[in-house]
Motif scaffolding. Structure first.
Motif, PDB file in Angstrom:
ATOM      1  N   ASP A   5     -11.866 -18.391  14.720  1.00 33.64           N
ATOM      2  CA  ASP A   5     -11.647 -17.102  13.824  1.00 33.64           C
ATOM      3  C   ASP A   5     -10.053 -16.939  13.767  1.00 33.64           C
ATOM      4  N   LEU A   6      -9.998 -16.348  12.415  1.00 34.82           N
ATOM      5  CA  LEU A   6      -8.637 -15.876  11.918  1.00 34.82           C
ATOM      6  C   LEU A   6      -8.325 -14.592  12.114  1.00 34.82           C
ATOM      7  N   LEU A   7      -7.712 -13.485  12.610  1.00 32.37           N
ATOM      8  CA  LEU A   7      -7.569 -12.327  11.928  1.00 32.37           C
ATOM      9  C   LEU A   7      -6.254 -11.454  12.259  1.00 32.37           C
ATOM     10  N   THR A   8      -5.809 -10.526  11.289  1.00 35.54           N
ATOM     11  CA  THR A   8      -5.203  -9.615  11.479  1.00 35.54           C
ATOM     12  C   THR A   8      -5.220  -7.913  12.301  1.00 35.54           C
ATOM     13  N   PHE A   9      -4.298  -7.777  12.854  1.00 35.87           N
ATOM     14  CA  PHE A   9      -4.449  -6.502  13.379  1.00 35.87           C
ATOM     15  C   PHE A   9      -3.956  -5.579  12.483  1.00 35.87           C
ATOM     16  N   GLU A  10      -4.307  -4.288  12.382  1.00 34.47           N
ATOM     17  CA  GLU A  10      -3.447  -2.815  11.770  1.00 34.47           C
ATOM     18  C   GLU A  10      -2.598  -2.619  12.713  1.00 34.47           C
ATOM     19  N   GLY A  11      -1.506  -3.032  11.936  1.00 36.12           N
ATOM     20  CA  GLY A  11       0.209  -2.802  12.572  1.00 36.12           C
ATOM     21  C   GLY A  11       1.113  -3.774  12.233  1.00 36.12           C
ATOM     22  N   TYR A  12       0.264  -4.967  12.685  1.00 37.91           N
ATOM     23  CA  TYR A  12       0.914  -6.091  13.371  1.00 37.91           C
ATOM     24  C   TYR A  12       0.998  -7.549  12.298  1.00 37.91           C
ATOM     25  N   ALA A  13       1.880  -7.076  10.821  1.00 37.99           N
ATOM     26  CA  ALA A  13       1.955  -7.750   9.579  1.00 37.99           C
ATOM     27  C   ALA A  13       2.245  -8.979   9.625  1.00 37.99           C
ATOM     28  N   LEU A  14       3.666  -8.973  11.066  1.00 34.73           N
ATOM     29  CA  LEU A  14       4.358 -10.135  10.050  1.00 34.73           C
ATOM     30  C   LEU A  14       3.882 -11.387  11.970  1.00 34.73           C
ATOM     31  N   LEU A  15       4.318 -12.326  11.712  1.00 30.79           N
ATOM     32  CA  LEU A  15       4.256 -13.550  12.647  1.00 30.79           C
ATOM     33  C   LEU A  15       4.676 -13.245  14.073  1.00 30.79           C
ATOM     34  N   LYS A  16       6.691 -12.719  13.709  1.00 27.51           N
ATOM     35  CA  LYS A  16       6.732 -12.190  14.668  1.00 27.51           C
ATOM     36  C   LYS A  16       6.280 -10.724  15.641  1.00 27.51           C
ATOM     37  N   ASP A  17       5.194 -10.214  15.085  1.00 24.22           N
ATOM     38  CA  ASP A  17       5.038  -9.639  15.342  1.00 24.22           C
ATOM     39  C   ASP A  17       3.826  -9.518  16.306  1.00 24.22           C
ATOM     40  N   VAL A  18       2.811 -10.901  16.407  1.00 26.15           N
ATOM     41  CA  VAL A  18       1.582 -11.267  16.975  1.00 26.15           C
ATOM     42  C   VAL A  18       1.830 -12.875  18.013  1.00 26.15           C
ATOM     43  N   GLU A  19       3.305 -12.932  18.506  1.00 24.08           N
ATOM     44  CA  GLU A  19       3.673 -14.416  18.866  1.00 24.08           C
ATOM     45  C   GLU A  19       3.474 -13.863  20.351  1.00 24.08           C
ATOM     46  N   VAL A  20       3.160 -12.889  20.791  1.00 21.11           N
ATOM     47  CA  VAL A  20       3.762 -12.322  22.037  1.00 21.11           C
ATOM     48  C   VAL A  20       2.409 -12.230  22.544  1.00 21.11           C
ATOM     49  N   PHE A  21       0.717 -12.371  21.063  1.00 20.47           N
ATOM     50  CA  PHE A  21      -0.322 -12.371  21.575  1.00 20.47           C
ATOM     51  C   PHE A  21      -1.221 -13.683  22.026  1.00 20.47           C
ATOM     52  N   ARG A  22      -0.215 -14.786  21.985  1.00 24.98           N
ATOM     53  CA  ARG A  22      -0.346 -16.106  22.683  1.00 24.98           C
ATOM     54  C   ARG A  22      -1.335 -15.716  23.672  1.00 24.98           C
ATOM     55  N   ASP A  23      -2.612 -16.524  23.986  1.00 23.43           N
ATOM     56  CA  ASP A  23      -3.027 -17.168  25.202  1.00 23.43           C
ATOM     57  C   ASP A  23      -3.345 -15.183  25.633  1.00 23.43           C
ATOM     58  N   ALA A  24      -3.309 -14.253  25.243  1.00 23.90           N
ATOM     59  CA  ALA A  24      -4.040 -13.250  24.835  1.00 23.90           C
ATOM     60  C   ALA A  24      -5.483 -13.342  24.931  1.00 23.90           C
ATOM     61  N   VAL A  25      -6.472 -12.445  25.886  1.00 21.63           N
ATOM     62  CA  VAL A  25      -8.224 -12.679  25.598  1.00 21.63           C
ATOM     63  C   VAL A  25      -7.833 -10.950  24.679  1.00 21.63           C
ATOM     64  N   LEU A  26      -9.179 -11.220  24.149  1.00 23.62           N
ATOM     65  CA  LEU A  26      -9.947 -10.651  23.286  1.00 23.62           C
ATOM     66  C   LEU A  26     -10.539 -10.077  23.328  1.00 23.62           C
ATOM     67  N   LYS A  27     -11.195  -8.765  24.307  1.00 27.49           N
ATOM     68  CA  LYS A  27     -12.460  -8.027  24.853  1.00 27.49           C
ATOM     69  C   LYS A  27     -13.095  -6.899  24.002  1.00 27.49           C
ATOM     70  N   VAL A  28     -14.217  -6.415  24.026  1.00 29.26           N
ATOM     71  CA  VAL A  28     -14.464  -5.317  23.327  1.00 29.26           C
ATOM     72  C   VAL A  28     -15.368  -4.089  24.692  1.00 29.26           C
ATOM     73  N   SER A  29     -15.340  -2.969  24.150  1.00 24.00           N
ATOM     74  CA  SER A  29     -15.598  -1.685  24.858  1.00 24.00           C
ATOM     75  C   SER A  29     -17.610  -1.830  25.223  1.00 24.00           C
ATOM     76  N   GLU A  30     -17.979  -1.545  26.654  1.00 24.11           N
ATOM     77  CA  GLU A  30     -19.028  -1.175  26.732  1.00 24.11           C
ATOM     78  C   GLU A  30     -19.255  -0.301  25.942  1.00 24.11           C
TER      79      GLU A  30
END
Length: 171
Positions: A63-88
């Protein structure tokens, strides 16, 4: 507030702030819908970052995602290996005989005769049906298909699953 895994960011994609996600949810279209809020839990254990999905598309097994406020590669490189979770608070009610992974993992599994088989440690998606990895106290992991002929009762409240241990299933 409790959080539940929906996927892991394994890499970036392209130069415009897209991330590549391996999903662990059966509800990818709902979880990654534009405007959905997710918690981003970085590997360093820092406080989660709340991100809002700006776009979602499928590409191969990702699944390929983009997030509001993170438009460039340099903005999201730090997210590598992060886990996405949903609130209950965003979990929806399921149909009969449908369960969230977090409800099944950790359940005790026993046979119709009352013999304890083990504990569900993982859920594997096969395409046809889910398969539950059940770890006994001693010995090798058993793989139990989540089908009507095998799984007879699931009691989420008492964390107990009863199965019909068909011939060859536990060998």
């Amino acid at each position: 507030m409790e959080w539940f895994n929906v996927g892991k960011i394994v890499n970036t994609h392209g130069i415009w702030g897209e991330v590549r996600v391996i999903s662990t949810t059966d509800f990818a279209d709902e979880r990654y819908e534009v405007g959905s809020e997710l918690g981003l839990f970085k590997a360093d254990g820092s406080k989660p970052i709340i991100v809002k999905v700006a776009s979602h598309r499928k590409h191969k097994n990702f699944d390929l995602l983009t997030f509001e406020g993170y438009a460039l590669l340099k903005d999201v490189e730090v997210f590598r290996d992060a886990v996405l979770k949903v609130s209950e608070k965003y979990l929806s009610d399921l149909e009969d005989n449908e369960f969230y992974y977090h409800e099944i993992i950790g359940c005790s599994v026993e046979s119709l005769e009352g013999e304890v088989i083990g504990t569900v440690t993982e859920i594997i998606q096969t395409g046809a049906n889910d398969v539950w990895a059940v770890q006994p106290v001693k010995g090798k992991t058993h793989y139990i298909p989540y089908i009507e002929d095998v799984v007879k009762t699931v009691d989420i409240e008492s964390k107990k699953i009863t199965i019909d241990a068909l011939d060859g299933l536990l060998s």
